[in-house]
Design a protein around this motif. Structure first.
Motif, PDB file in Angstrom:
ATOM      1  N   GLU A 117       0.838  -1.201   0.000  1.00 11.40           N
ATOM      2  CA  GLU A 117       0.000   0.000   0.000  1.00 11.40           C
ATOM      3  C   GLU A 117       0.872   1.250   0.000  1.00 11.40           C
ATOM      4  N   PHE A 118       0.549   2.174  -0.905  1.00 12.66           N
ATOM      5  CA  PHE A 118       1.245   3.463  -0.957  1.00 12.66           C
ATOM      6  C   PHE A 118       0.365   4.491  -0.246  1.00 12.66           C
ATOM      7  N   ASN A 119       0.957   5.209   0.671  1.00 13.08           N
ATOM      8  CA  ASN A 119       0.196   6.208   1.417  1.00 13.08           C
ATOM      9  C   ASN A 119       0.398   7.586   0.782  1.00 13.08           C
ATOM     10  N   PRO A 120      -0.636   8.113   0.134  1.00 20.21           N
ATOM     11  CA  PRO A 120      -0.467   9.382  -0.593  1.00 20.21           C
ATOM     12  C   PRO A 120      -0.168  10.566   0.315  1.00 20.21           C
ATOM     13  N   MET A 121      -0.302  10.380   1.643  1.00 21.89           N
ATOM     14  CA  MET A 121       0.018  11.489   2.548  1.00 21.89           C
ATOM     15  C   MET A 121       1.467  11.947   2.404  1.00 21.89           C
TER      16      MET A 121
END
Length: 312
Positions: free
Chosen positions: A74-78
């Protein structure tokens, strides 16, 4: 007796591909093409956002791709907060997953050498060959140069593509002129990357890329350009004069540049990797050379993702 000692186990080839909402069929076709054309031990890192991950996982596990070795990350766009200037002209280029390539060492743990591929590619060669690309000492990455596109120059010129830094950076801005990079310098395309993670961390490439993203938010150094420069431009700056070359046949691009720019069939047969960069994607309509792409597409068992075709 255990026949294969760990030393003799074939090296694992990590391949990073993003699965973005609305274009997951792209990732699936890319993965399927790689897997079908190699004997190598490939480990797919499929990067998605929290919302899209269940869909891609189901697709793989309920289709003929269930044989592949893969990890979903999962890539966290934050991490991008405050680093992207909103560009109204092509919002699709601001998809958070466009920036995954800036963060490779954070997503991939134990591998020194990594391949990153855009989702709109098809691999017709053996991925082992790309993985064997030699990186010069001190280079964190290898790319394909925009000036050495074989036999495509006629087409490239005809549809006004950028192949120099001038097409990506705004040379009216002092910060860009201060870099001392000639505007006619040949650009490269970061849709296919062979990366050395040790060098990448050592040179703090991610930090450098983030610095240029931040500066662009403040000074608008490149996002007004035509080239879809949001993810490309910082890389052009950070890797200037410090990258190795990928064999041009491993990155034949611009297949998505115009709905009628076509390559010769024979040339496309010889290409090792095809890239539909540009607006006209092979899962949409209109687009060119869709047969070559669809050949590797694996239909979505859930029926959510459908190809757009003239008769649909």
């Amino acid at each position: 007796v255990d026949l294969a000692s760990p030393e003799e186990m074939e090296e694992e080839i990590p391949v990073v591909i993003c699965a973005a909402a609305g274009r997951m069929g792209a990732a699936v076709a890319a993965i399927s093409s790689i897997y079908s054309n190699t004997e190598a031990n490939v480990l797919f890192y499929i990067i998605g956002l929290k919302t899209t991950i269940p869909h891609i996982r189901k697709w793989i596990e309920n289709s003929k791709l269930k044989e592949i070795k893969f990890k979903v990350v999962e890539f966290n766009p934050m991490v991008l907060k405050g680093k992207i200037r909103q560009d109204a002209s092509r919002p699709e280029l601001l998809q958070p997953l466009n920036f995954v390539r800036f963060y490779l060492p954070l997503l991939i743990q134990k591998h020194e050498k990594v391949i990153y591929l855009d989702d709109d590619v098809i691999v017709q060669g053996d991925i082992q060959e790309l993985y064997d690309t030699k990186l010069a000492p001190g280079h964190a990455a290898a790319f394909s140069d925009d000036c050495d596109l074989p036999s495509t120059h006629e087409m490239v010129r005809s549809v006004g593509m950028q192949n120099t830094y001038m097409g990506f950076l705004d040379y009216r801005k002092q910060a860009i002129r201060d870099l001392g990079i000639s505007p006619s310098t040949c650009s490269f395309n970061p849709g296919v990357i062979v990366g050395n993670m040790t060098e990448w961390k050592h040179q703090r490439i991610t930090k450098q890329l983030e610095k240029w993203m931040q500066r662009n938010v403040e000074e608008n150094l490149y996002s007004s350009t035509l080239g879809g420069g949001v993810a490309t431009s910082p890389m052009l700056i950070v890797f200037h004069g410090k990258y190795s070359s990928i064999n041009p046949m491993w990155h034949i691009r611009h297949l998505g540049w115009s709905p009628d720019a076509r390559y010769s069939e024979q040339f496309l047969q010889e290409a090792k990797l095809l890239h539909w960069n540009g607006r006209y994607k092979p899962w949409d309509y209109p687009s060119v050379h869709t047969d070559l792409w669809e050949n590797w597409f694996v239909p979505d068992p859930s029926g959510k993702f459908k190809l757009t075709r003239p008769d649909s």
